[in-house]
Design an enzyme around this catalytic site. Sequence first.
Site, short mmCIF file in Angstrom:
data_model
loop_
_atom_site.label_atom_id
_atom_site.label_comp_id
_atom_site.label_asym_id
_atom_site.label_seq_id
_atom_site.Cartn_x
_atom_site.Cartn_y
_atom_site.Cartn_z
N TYR A 64 21.64 0.72 -6.80
CA TYR A 64 21.04 0.02 -7.93
C TYR A 64 21.92 0.17 -9.18
O TYR A 64 22.30 1.28 -9.56
CB TYR A 64 19.65 0.57 -8.23
CG TYR A 64 18.59 0.24 -7.19
CD1 TYR A 64 18.81 -0.73 -6.22
CD2 TYR A 64 17.37 0.91 -7.19
CE1 TYR A 64 17.85 -1.02 -5.27
CE2 TYR A 64 16.39 0.61 -6.24
CZ TYR A 64 16.63 -0.35 -5.28
OH TYR A 64 15.67 -0.63 -4.35
N SER A 104 8.63 -5.79 -4.15
CA SER A 104 8.44 -7.17 -4.61
C SER A 104 6.98 -7.61 -4.47
O SER A 104 6.68 -8.63 -3.87
CB SER A 104 9.36 -8.13 -3.85
OG SER A 104 10.68 -8.05 -4.32
N PRO A 105 6.05 -6.84 -5.04
CA PRO A 105 4.62 -7.13 -4.84
C PRO A 105 4.12 -8.38 -5.55
O PRO A 105 2.98 -8.79 -5.30
CB PRO A 105 3.95 -5.87 -5.41
CG PRO A 105 4.91 -5.36 -6.44
CD PRO A 105 6.26 -5.63 -5.86
N GLY A 118 8.37 -15.16 -2.48
CA GLY A 118 9.12 -15.03 -1.24
C GLY A 118 10.21 -14.01 -1.41
O GLY A 118 10.04 -13.02 -2.13
N PHE A 119 11.37 -14.25 -0.78
CA PHE A 119 12.48 -13.31 -0.88
C PHE A 119 13.27 -13.63 -2.14
O PHE A 119 14.20 -14.43 -2.14
CB PHE A 119 13.37 -13.40 0.36
CG PHE A 119 14.46 -12.36 0.40
CD1 PHE A 119 14.16 -11.02 0.58
CD2 PHE A 119 15.79 -12.73 0.27
CE1 PHE A 119 15.16 -10.06 0.62
CE2 PHE A 119 16.81 -11.77 0.30
CZ PHE A 119 16.48 -10.45 0.47
#
Length: 310
Positions: A52, A220-221, A225-226
């Site tokens: 990250y 990614s709540p 989508g992605f």
Amino acid sequence: MKTFTLPGTDIVVPNVVLGLMRIGDMSDDAVRDLVGTARDAGITFVDHADVYGGELHACERRFAEAMRLTASEREATTIQTKCGIVREGPYFDFSYEHIIESVNGSLAALDTDYIDILLLHRPDALVEPEEVARAFDELSAAGKVRAFGVSNHTPGQIELLRRHVTQPLVANQLQLSITHAPMIAQGVAGNMQAQDQSVVRDGGVLDYCRLNDITIQAWSPFQAGFFTGVFFDSPKYPELNAVINRLAAAYQVPPIAIATAWITRHPARMQVVLGTTNAARVAGAALGSDLPLTRAEWYELFRAAGYVVP
């Protein structure tokens, strides 16, 4: 904030986690405001990864430099990080050497003597589970890592690791939101030939994790989508947003709390990993930690997201 003891450990954790993948360019004050807001809401668990940030360990280092945790603050904070992605490749590496090097780098960047939870970030097709086991044994014996888990892994991939790893694998971080919920939706429409929803794409990972005391951490709540954008106020989800907004008004919370509660309401006792750097959104999401959605409300949100309820 609802808390529980992470199965396989003695670590008490909240069911909402502060993800810190986007803090690399934030100022000290901004990082402290974000983490402080989360802490005030009861979110004492932060999620990192070695990749990250703009360079290796950048966000871990930014967190440590901004927070400068005292000994008591460190003890009160659960720090989780991940390893296994070689971004410059791009490829994945679960070799003994890479895991050890990554953890040592994370410890230095985080300015801490130990990591509470280490996750293997994404499955390595070339994994040799004996290598992973050797690394985990060494890290555990040295007191550098308290607990271990995985991210984005299928049941078969976890079973392969468990055949060799002696420590319990306590978490599996997976993408999950109201609109991205195949792990839940496939079981609701099981054996319905005409429904794409019924296709099992992940080996039944939800039930597998529940049966094996592996905590699912939802990343990614709020993504539709992605990494396609959030579903809040999206013209693609007018029915879902109408239901979210109505329930938010009824419970007197922001919409983000309803989206959080949809996940925390599930009896699998999942954790929601927030990715926002907006302190107000963190505080709002935290309100969904123990919000008591009814079964009818939970299924109404599920249907409004486009899933079939036979």
